[in-house]
Design a protein around this motif. Structure first.
Motif, PDB file in Angstrom:
ATOM      1  N   LYS A  53      89.941   9.524 -13.888  1.00 15.12           N
ATOM      2  CA  LYS A  53      91.407   9.123 -14.007  1.00 15.12           C
ATOM      3  C   LYS A  53      91.810   9.051 -15.118  1.00 15.12           C
ATOM      4  N   ILE A  54      91.146   8.600 -15.970  1.00 19.96           N
ATOM      5  CA  ILE A  54      91.868   8.341 -17.579  1.00 19.96           C
ATOM      6  C   ILE A  54      92.001   9.924 -18.295  1.00 19.96           C
ATOM      7  N   GLN A  55      90.777  10.577 -17.744  1.00 20.53           N
ATOM      8  CA  GLN A  55      91.059  12.082 -18.310  1.00 20.53           C
ATOM      9  C   GLN A  55      92.310  12.638 -17.985  1.00 20.53           C
ATOM     10  N   GLN A  56      92.675  12.433 -16.673  1.00 17.25           N
ATOM     11  CA  GLN A  56      93.791  13.071 -16.087  1.00 17.25           C
ATOM     12  C   GLN A  56      94.909  12.430 -16.757  1.00 17.25           C
ATOM     13  N   LYS A  57      94.985  11.008 -16.486  1.00 20.14           N
ATOM     14  CA  LYS A  57      96.252  10.436 -17.188  1.00 20.14           C
ATOM     15  C   LYS A  57      96.435  10.719 -18.482  1.00 20.14           C
ATOM     16  N   CYS A  58      95.570  10.629 -19.468  1.00 13.39           N
ATOM     17  CA  CYS A  58      95.702  10.873 -20.829  1.00 13.39           C
ATOM     18  C   CYS A  58      95.632  11.991 -21.244  1.00 13.39           C
ATOM     19  N   GLY A  59      95.460  13.163 -20.366  1.00  9.26           N
ATOM     20  CA  GLY A  59      95.699  14.454 -20.802  1.00  9.26           C
ATOM     21  C   GLY A  59      94.679  15.152 -21.663  1.00  9.26           C
ATOM     22  N   PHE A  60      93.260  14.598 -21.310  1.00 11.32           N
ATOM     23  CA  PHE A  60      92.120  15.157 -22.003  1.00 11.32           C
ATOM     24  C   PHE A  60      92.263  16.762 -22.307  1.00 11.32           C
ATOM     25  N   ASP A  61      92.714  17.463 -21.236  1.00 11.65           N
ATOM     26  CA  ASP A  61      92.815  18.808 -21.172  1.00 11.65           C
ATOM     27  C   ASP A  61      93.672  19.466 -22.105  1.00 11.65           C
ATOM     28  N   GLN A  62      94.727  18.637 -22.361  1.00 15.81           N
ATOM     29  CA  GLN A  62      95.859  19.016 -23.139  1.00 15.81           C
ATOM     30  C   GLN A  62      95.846  18.803 -24.702  1.00 15.81           C
ATOM     31  N   LEU A  63      94.755  17.953 -25.005  1.00 19.55           N
ATOM     32  CA  LEU A  63      95.003  17.136 -26.323  1.00 19.55           C
ATOM     33  C   LEU A  63      94.729  18.370 -27.412  1.00 19.55           C
ATOM     34  N   TYR A  64      93.889  19.283 -27.241  1.00 14.97           N
ATOM     35  CA  TYR A  64      93.486  20.300 -28.171  1.00 14.97           C
ATOM     36  C   TYR A  64      94.749  21.150 -28.410  1.00 14.97           C
ATOM     37  N   LYS A  65      95.292  21.457 -27.530  1.00 19.70           N
ATOM     38  CA  LYS A  65      96.514  22.252 -27.744  1.00 19.70           C
ATOM     39  C   LYS A  65      97.634  21.567 -28.229  1.00 19.70           C
ATOM     40  N   TRP A  66      97.768  20.336 -27.978  1.00 16.88           N
ATOM     41  CA  TRP A  66      99.046  19.453 -28.527  1.00 16.88           C
ATOM     42  C   TRP A  66      98.517  19.186 -30.012  1.00 16.88           C
ATOM     43  N   GLN A  67      97.436  19.155 -30.340  1.00 23.07           N
ATOM     44  CA  GLN A  67      97.314  19.107 -31.807  1.00 23.07           C
ATOM     45  C   GLN A  67      97.357  20.255 -32.587  1.00 23.07           C
ATOM     46  N   GLU A  90      90.989   4.792 -24.516  1.00 22.67           N
ATOM     47  CA  GLU A  90      92.647   5.116 -23.836  1.00 22.67           C
ATOM     48  C   GLU A  90      92.577   4.089 -22.664  1.00 22.67           C
ATOM     49  N   GLU A  91      91.565   3.605 -22.048  1.00 25.81           N
ATOM     50  CA  GLU A  91      91.715   2.522 -20.958  1.00 25.81           C
ATOM     51  C   GLU A  91      92.190   1.067 -21.624  1.00 25.81           C
ATOM     52  N   VAL A  92      91.638   0.851 -22.885  1.00 25.41           N
ATOM     53  CA  VAL A  92      92.304  -0.155 -23.576  1.00 25.41           C
ATOM     54  C   VAL A  92      93.611  -0.087 -24.108  1.00 25.41           C
ATOM     55  N   TYR A  93      94.080   1.251 -24.527  1.00 29.66           N
ATOM     56  CA  TYR A  93      95.361   1.504 -24.946  1.00 29.66           C
ATOM     57  C   TYR A  93      96.415   1.634 -23.650  1.00 29.66           C
ATOM     58  N   LEU A  94      96.163   1.863 -22.700  1.00 27.02           N
ATOM     59  CA  LEU A  94      96.736   1.567 -21.295  1.00 27.02           C
ATOM     60  C   LEU A  94      97.121   0.149 -21.191  1.00 27.02           C
ATOM     61  N   ALA A  97      97.269  -1.985 -23.540  1.00 28.44           N
ATOM     62  CA  ALA A  97      97.528  -2.792 -24.728  1.00 28.44           C
ATOM     63  C   ALA A  97      99.004  -3.122 -24.915  1.00 28.44           C
ATOM     64  N   PRO A  98      99.489  -4.038 -25.602  1.00 25.49           N
ATOM     65  CA  PRO A  98     101.102  -4.088 -25.691  1.00 25.49           C
ATOM     66  C   PRO A  98     101.658  -3.156 -26.833  1.00 25.49           C
ATOM     67  N   GLY A  99     103.025  -2.953 -26.473  1.00 27.80           N
ATOM     68  CA  GLY A  99     103.729  -2.280 -27.855  1.00 27.80           C
ATOM     69  C   GLY A  99     103.755  -0.801 -27.881  1.00 27.80           C
ATOM     70  N   HIS A 100     103.445  -0.265 -26.511  1.00 25.28           N
ATOM     71  CA  HIS A 100     103.388   1.476 -26.571  1.00 25.28           C
ATOM     72  C   HIS A 100     104.191   1.728 -25.592  1.00 25.28           C
ATOM     73  N   ASP A 101     104.937   2.748 -25.928  1.00 19.71           N
ATOM     74  CA  ASP A 101     105.826   3.627 -24.873  1.00 19.71           C
ATOM     75  C   ASP A 101     105.115   4.143 -23.694  1.00 19.71           C
ATOM     76  N   GLU A 102     105.727   4.331 -22.571  1.00 15.63           N
ATOM     77  CA  GLU A 102     104.965   5.031 -21.399  1.00 15.63           C
ATOM     78  C   GLU A 102     104.607   6.452 -21.705  1.00 15.63           C
ATOM     79  N   GLY A 103     103.515   6.716 -21.287  1.00 21.54           N
ATOM     80  CA  GLY A 103     103.192   8.341 -21.565  1.00 21.54           C
ATOM     81  C   GLY A 103     102.575   8.526 -22.820  1.00 21.54           C
ATOM     82  N   ASN A 104     102.542   7.634 -23.911  1.00 22.28           N
ATOM     83  CA  ASN A 104     101.999   7.736 -25.075  1.00 22.28           C
ATOM     84  C   ASN A 104     100.485   7.479 -24.969  1.00 22.28           C
ATOM     85  N   THR A 105      99.605   8.020 -25.739  1.00 21.50           N
ATOM     86  CA  THR A 105      98.051   8.047 -25.704  1.00 21.50           C
ATOM     87  C   THR A 105      97.573   7.658 -27.118  1.00 21.50           C
ATOM     88  N   LEU A 106      96.270   7.057 -27.120  1.00 18.47           N
ATOM     89  CA  LEU A 106      95.695   6.605 -28.471  1.00 18.47           C
ATOM     90  C   LEU A 106      95.595   7.899 -29.290  1.00 18.47           C
TER      91      LEU A 106
END
Length: 983
Positions: A57-71, A812-816, A818-827
Motif C-alpha cells: 500500500k505504501i509503495q502504491q500510495k507514495c509512488g515508489f514506481d514513479q520516484l526514479y522518473k520524478w527525480q 514513508e509510513e511515518v511521513y504519512l 507526521a504533522p506539517g505536510h501537504d497532502e500527496g507529498n512524500t518523504l
C-alpha cells in the motif's frame, strides 16, 4: 485561591510565593483527562499479512514506481551515477541479489534525498553458455539450428529477467523498470561492437593459435574469470625420465665417464607428454648428476631438490657432479614415448624449485608458460586434443578418441611404464581449474581463437586504477594481482547464444576480413535488427558493395561468416559504452561482489582503458557473499539456502518462516559488515525485526506527542527555546552530519549504530525522560511545551530521513502520520535532513553538558531511588561555570526551572556554598567539569558539590511531581492551569 507568603523548608530563609490548595481527598483520577498524553494511530508493531499489505500500500500510495522518473525530471546541480553490474539472467532471485541490489538502492535513495539527480539503469547479462545449456536441456535435443537455440535461450532469459525484476521492485529498489538495459538488445550490441572495433583498430584484438582454457563439458574456450579452482582435485602425478642423447658441451668434460644420464621431470598431467617439445631448466640455479643407491640409475636434477627427491624415492642420491644451470645449454633428450623424437634442454624463467625436480616438461599446446617458451625458441605447437577433450589421430592409434582426463591419461601412463620411463607414480591432491558452470575439469589446449592483448594494457590499467577509490582499500591489491596474472584474454566462444564476432573468412585462404568499415556496418544492422540477423540475413546484408569496396575485398561469394560469439565478459565489460551518459561515460561507483574483481570490474576497466585511457568508474565498492548463519556457503543439498521471497512473504509454516517484509531484509543488509562474508538466517532476521520494532516505539512516542501540533504555524524560534531543547537540536545536527558522512562512505552499518545510539541514549534514556512533565502537564499552547514539540518534530523528521534510504516503507509510513505536510507529498520528494548552523550556540553545549555532569553525580549518589523525591542543592564557586548554571535557573531555588527539569528533582537550589546546617539524611558528593570554549581559547575546570535530601513537598495528583505544599493537593503550576481552563 489565596496567595500566601511563606518560608521555604530550609536553606537560609529563601522566600517563595505559593498557592494555597483548594482541593481535598483522593484527586489523582479526576485529573487524568487534563493531562496531554501522547495520541497517535501509528502502530507500534505490524506483523503477518497486515505488514505485507501495508508495504504494498505504501509503495502504491507514495509512488515508489514513479520516484526514479520524478527525480530524473527534477532540476539538480549535481548528478550521481551508480552503474548497475548486470545480474545473470538464468535463475530465480536469490539472497545474493538482495544483498547487492539493496546496497545500491540505499546509496541511490540517499543521493535522491540529498537533491542529486541519480543515474541508475538496471541491467541484465543475457548471453552465455549457462543459459544456452539450460534452454537446450529443456528441449532434450541438440539437433537445433543456431537461430532455434537463440530463440529458446532468449525466452529462457526473458522469463528469468521477469522474475528477478519483480523481486527487485518488491524489495523497494528505485529505478525506471520499464527502461532497463539488456545485453541481448540490438542497440546495446551495436555499442559493444563499436568498442570491439576501436580496440581492433588499435591492434589490441587479434586472432592466433595458442593454448587457452578449454571446457570439454561445454565444448568452448573459457576465460580466467569463468574458472573455479577445486582445491581437492586428484591427479595421477609421475616422475619421468628423458634420456640425454647429447650432453651439453660445457658438461661433457665435467661429466667425463658418465653415460646413460636421464633428465628427471615431474608432471601432474601425464596426458600432455605426447605433445612434449622440450625440457626446461632454470639458468641461475645449480644442477647435479646423481646416482641412485638402489639402482645406480643416473639422474639430472636441481641440486637443491636432491634431499626431497631422496626422501620421495626412499633411496640415497649420491651427487657425482654439480654445475651451473647455464651449463645445460645445448643438451638434447629423447622423448620418452616417441623414440625417434629429440627434444632440447632450454632455459626458462617459469621453472621453480618449490616442488618437482627443477626440470620442467614443456608441451607448448597445453600450457601458457610452455607456449611462451615455444614462441621464443620457435618450437612447434601441436595440439593433439579435440573439442571434446579426446586425443586426435596425431596422438597415434593407441590414444586416438580416448578422453585425456580419463582413459587417455591412463593409456599414456601405460605407454610410459612400458618404456621404463616412470620412476615414481603417486596421487597428487592440488588446486585445479574447473568450468564454473558445468563443475567439470578443464584442459589447456591450443586452438585458433580471438584474443585481447592485455599485456599491452596492463600498465595503463594499473595507472588508471590508482586514481580509483576502492572500498575497502584492502581489495586494491587483489585487483592489481588479478591484472598481473592476465597475459591475454580469449574473447571467442564456440557457442550460438551471444554476440557474434563480426568477422568473415575467405573460403580458400581462411584469412579474416575485419576492419572499421565491416564492423561499423554490422553494428548498424544489429542496432536495427538485432544480432539474430547474423544468422537470418544473407551475407550481402553485411558485405554490401560499398563495404567491400572500402575494405578492398573481393566478391561477397568468396566469404563466409564466422561462427564464434564473444565472451560474455566482453558483453558486460562494454556496458559503460552502452549505458553511461554520453557526456561523461564514467560512473561515480560500481558496486559488486568480490567475485567481480577478476570479472566485471576487470573487463570494464580493460575495455575502457583500451578505448579511452581511463577507468569507467571513480570508485569501486567490493562486498562479500551472503552465507548461512554458520558461515557456510549456501547449498540446496545442505538445506541452508535462504530465499528472499520467503523472508519477505513467509514460508508454508509461518511459525518457522514468518513474513518479515522488505524492510527487515533491507535492515539486514545495512546492519551487516558487507565487506566480509554476510551471514543470514532466523537469528539475524529476528534481530533485525526487533530493532525495527524498537525504532517504531521511538517514532510512536514522537508522533504521539506531536498530535495537534503544526510546525508551520506553532514552531518556536530556537532563541526562545529551553536550553535542553536547543541542545537537542545541536545533537541532532551532529547526528545528521555523521549519518551523512557514513552514507557517503557506504558505511551503512555505522548509520545503524549511530541511529540506535541516538535513539536509545540521547532520546529515550535522556531527553524523553526529562521532557515528559513539560509535554504532558504544561498548558497546551505554552512556550515551554511548544518549544519541546518543535524539537520533537525536528527529531522525528531527522530520524525518519536518516533511516529512509534503509527503510523506505517505514519512513514513508511515518511521513504519512507526521504533522506539517501537504497532502500527496512524500518523504523522498522532500529532501534530506534539514539542520541549521544556528542550532550551535556558543556556551549552550557547555551549559547543558555541565548540568548533565552534575546530574550524573546526583543520580550516582542515590542508586535505585527516584530523583523526583529529592531536593538538590548545587554548590559552585562564582565563575564561568556558575554563570552557565545560572542561565538554567534564574532564581536561587526553584521547582520549575530548566535546571530542575534536567535534574528531574522536586526542586533545585543553586548556591556558591553548601549550607552548614544540612539535615543528617543529606547525601553529598563532589565533582568537576572542564569548560572548553572558542576552540580551546577559554578553558576552565570548575569543581562542584551537591547535597541531595528527601523532599518535604508532597506529590501533586495531576503531574505526579513532588511540588505540592500539601498531600493530595495540586501544585501551584497545575492549580494555575486548572483555573485558567475553568476546571
Amino acid at each position: 485561591m489565596l496567595l500566601v507568603r511563606r518560608s521555604a523548608a530550609g536553606f537560609g530563609g529563601v522566600v517563595r510565593w505559593g498557592l494555597r490548595c483548594l482541593c481535598s481527598g483522593d484527586a489523582a483520577g479526576r485529573y487524568r483527562n487534563t493531562v496531554l498524553l501522547p495520541r497517535t494511530d501509528f502502530p507500534i508493531k505490524v506483523n503477518g499479512p497486515s505488514l505485507l499489505e501495508q508495504e504494498i500500500k505504501i509503495q502504491q500510495k507514495c509512488g515508489f514506481d514513479q520516484l526514479y522518473k520524478w527525480q530524473r525530471e527534477k532540476k539538480a546541480k549535481k548528478e550521481y551515477c551508480l552503474h548497475d553490474g548486470p545480474p545473470y539472467a538464468n535463475g530465480d532471485p536469490h539472497v545474493g541479489h538482495a544483498l547487492n541490489k539493496i546496497l545500491k538502492d540505499i546509496r541511490n535513495r540517499f543521493e535522491v534525498l540529498r537533491g542529486r539527480q541519480v543515474h541508475y539503469v538496471p541491467g541484465w547479462d543475457c548471453h552465455g553458455l549457462p543459459i544456452e545449456l539450460k534452454a537446450l536441456g529443456d528441449l532434450g535435443t541438440n539437433e537445433l539450428t543456431p537461430v532455434q537455440i537463440r530463440q529458446k535461450a532468449r525466452e529462457f532469459a526473458e522469463k528469468a529477467i521477469s522474475r528477478q525484476r519483480a523481486a527487485f521492485q518488491r524489495w523497494g529498489v528505485m529505478a525506471d523498470w520499464d527502461n532497463c538495459y539488456y545485453t541481448f538488445d540490438g542497440k546495446y550490441e551495436a555499442a559493444q561492437l563499436k568498442v570491439f572495433q576501436e580496440m581492433h583498430n588499435k591492434g589490441l584484438i587479434y586472432q592466433d593459435y595458442k593454448p587457452v582454457f578449454w571446457s570439454p563439458s561445454s565444448r568452448t574456450a573459457l576465460a580466467e574469470a569463468e574458472l573455479e579452482y577445486n582445491p581437492e582435485h586428484v591427479s595421477r602425478s609421475l616422475y619421468i625420465t628423458f634420456p640425454l642423447l647429447t650432453l651439453p658441451a660445457k658438461l661433457t668434460a665435467k661429466a667425463e665417464g658418465l653415460s646413460n644420464v636421464s633428465a628427471l621431470i615431474w608432471t601432474t598431467q601425464p596426458w600432455t607428454i605426447p605433445a612434449n617439445q622440450a625440457v626446461c631448466y632454470m639458468p641461475k640455479v645449480q644442477y647435479s648428476v646423481v646416482k641412485r643407491a638402489d639402482t645406480e640409475q643416473l639422474l639430472l636434477v636441481a641440486t637443491e631438490r636432491i634431499n626431497s627427491l631422496s626422501s620421495l624415492l626412499k633411496t640415497n642420491l649420491e651427487s657425482l657432479v654439480t654445475f651451473a644451470g647455464t651449463d645445460l645449454e645445448g643438451g638434447v633428450c629423447q622423448h620418452p614415448t616417441i623414440p625417434s623424437k629429440e627434444v632440447p634442454l632450454l632455459p626458462a624463467s617459469h621453472v621453480t624449485m618449490t616442488k618437482g625436480t627443477g626440470l620442467v616438461h614443456t608441451a607448448p599446446a597445453h600450457g601458457m608458460d610452455d607456449y611462451s617458451v615455444a614462441t621464443h625458441f620457435n618450437l612447434p605447437v601441436e595440439c593433439m586434443v579435440d573439442e571434446e577433450g579426446r586425443f586426435t589421430e596425431l596422438a597415434g592409434a593407441e590414444l586416438q578418441n580416448k578422453s585425456v582426463m580419463d582413459e587417455g591419461n591412463a593409456a599414456v601412463i601405460s605407454v610410459l611404464q612400458a618404456a621404463g620411463a616412470v620412476v615414481k607414480e603417486e596421487d597428487c591432491v592440488h588446486s585445479y581449474p574447473y568450468d564454473w558452470r558445468t563443475k567439470q575439469p578443464v584442459v589447456i589446449r591450443a586452438s585458433r581463437q580471438w584474443f585481447i592483448n592485455t599485456a599491452t594494457l596492463k600498465d595503463k590499467a594499473k595507472d588508471a586504477l590508482q586514481k580509483v577509490r576502492v572500498i575497502p582499500e584492502s581489495a586494491r591489491s587483489s585487483l592489481l594481482s588479478m591484472l598481473d596474472r592476465r597475459t591475454y584474454w580469449c574473447i571467442s566462444r564456440q557457442r550460438s547464444w551471444g554476440v557474434p564476432i563480426p568477422v568473415f573468412y575467405h573460403k580458400e585462404t581462411g584469412e579474416p576480413l575485419l576492419n572499421k568499415h565491416t564492423v561499423t556496418h554490422i553494428a548498424k544492422v544489429f542496432s536495427e535488427k538485432g544480432s539474430d540477423s547474423w544468422w537470418t540475413e544473407p551475407v550481402e546484408t553485411f558485405l554490401t558493395p560499398d563495404v567491400l569496396q572500402k575494405s578492398k575485398a573481393s566478391s561477397v561469394s568468396d566469404y563466409v561468416r564466422g561462427e564464434d560469439v564473444l565472451d560474455i565478459w566482453f558483453d558486460s565489460g562494454a556496458s559503460w559504452a552502452a549505458v553511461l551518459p554520453e557526456s561523461d561515460p564514467r560512473a561515480d561507483s560500481y558496486v559488486e561482489g568480490k567475485d567481480q574483481i577478476g570479472g566485471w570490474f576487470q573487463s570494464s576497466l580493460l575495455t575502457s582503458v583500451a578505448v579511452r585511457n581511463k577507468a569507467p568508474y571513480k570508485a569501486l565498492v567490493v562486498h562479500g557473499f551472503a552465507v548461512s548463519e554458520k558461515g557456510e556457503k549456501m547449498s540446496k543439498s545442505i538445506g541452508n539456502v535462504v530465499d528472499p521471497d520467503v523472508v519477505i512473504n513467509g514460508g508454508k509454516d509461518s511459525s518457522v518462516s514468518p513474513p518479515y517484509g522488505a524492510d527487515v531484509l533491507r535492515w539486514w543488509v545495512a546492519e551487516s559488515n558487507v565487506f566480509s562474508e554476510v551471514q543470514i538466517g532466523p537469528n539475524a532476521l529476528n534481530a533485525a525485526k526487533d530493532s525495527i520494532n524498537k525504532l517504531r516505539n521511538t517514532l510512536k512516542f514522537l508522533l504521539g506527542n506531536l498530535q495537534g501540533f503544526d510546525p508551520r504555524s506553532q514552531a518556536v524560534d530556537p532563541k526562545q527555546m529551553h536550553y535542553i531543547d536547543q541542545y537537542m537540536l545541536h545533537l541532532l545536527r551532529e547526528f545528521s552530519m555523521k549519518v551523512t558522512d557514513a552514507y557517503s562512505e557506504f558505511n551503512y552499518g555505522l548509520v545503524i549504530r549511530l541511529l540506535q545510539s541516538f535513539t536509545a541514549r540521547e532520546l529515550s534514556n535522556f531527553y524523553f525522560s526529562i521532557i515528559k512533565d513539560r509535554l504532558y502537564c504544561d498548558p497546551e499552547d505554552s512556550v515551554g511545551r511548544r518549544s519541546c514539540q518543535t524539537v520533537l518534530e525536528e527529531i522525528l523528521d531527522g530520524v525518519s530521513r536518516s533511516i529512509a534510504p534503509v527503510l523506505p516503507h517505514l519512513a514513508e509510513e511515518v511521513y504519512l502520520h507526521a504533522p506539517g505536510h501537504d497532502e500527496g507529498n512524500t518523504l523522498f520528494r522532500s529532501g534530506w535532513i534539514n539542520t541549521s548552523p544556528v542550532w550551535r550556540k556558543p556556551g549552550l553545549e557547555e551549559a547543558v553538558e555541565g548540568a548533565c555532569a552534575i546530574r550524573d553525580s546526583f543520580l550516582s549518589s542515590i542508586p535505585g531511588r527516584n530523583a523526583a523525591e529529592f531536593d538538590l542543592v548545587i554548590s559552585i564557586e562564582p565563575g564561568l561555570f556558575f554563570e552557565l548554571m545560572e542561565s538554567l535557573q534564574e532564581e536561587p531555588t526553584s521547582t520549575s526551572s530548566q535546571l530542575t527539569e534536567l535534574m528531574m528533582t522536586s526542586r533545585t537550589t543553586l548556591t556558591s556554598a553548601l549550607p552548614r546546617d544540612l539535615p543528617s539524611d543529606a547525601i553529598t558528593s563532589t565533582g568537576s567539569f572542564l569548560i572548553n570554549l572558542e576552540g580551546g581559547m577559554i578553558r576552565e575546570e570548575s569543581s562542584y558539590s551537591i547535597a541531595a535530601m528527601p523532599t518535604a513537598l508532597s506529590r501533586c495528583p495531576r503531574c505526579r511531581r513532588y511540588t505540592s505544599d500539601e498531600p493530595d493537593c495540586l501544585c501551584p503550576r497545575c492549580q494555575t492551569m486548572m483555573e485558567k481552563n475553568g476546571k
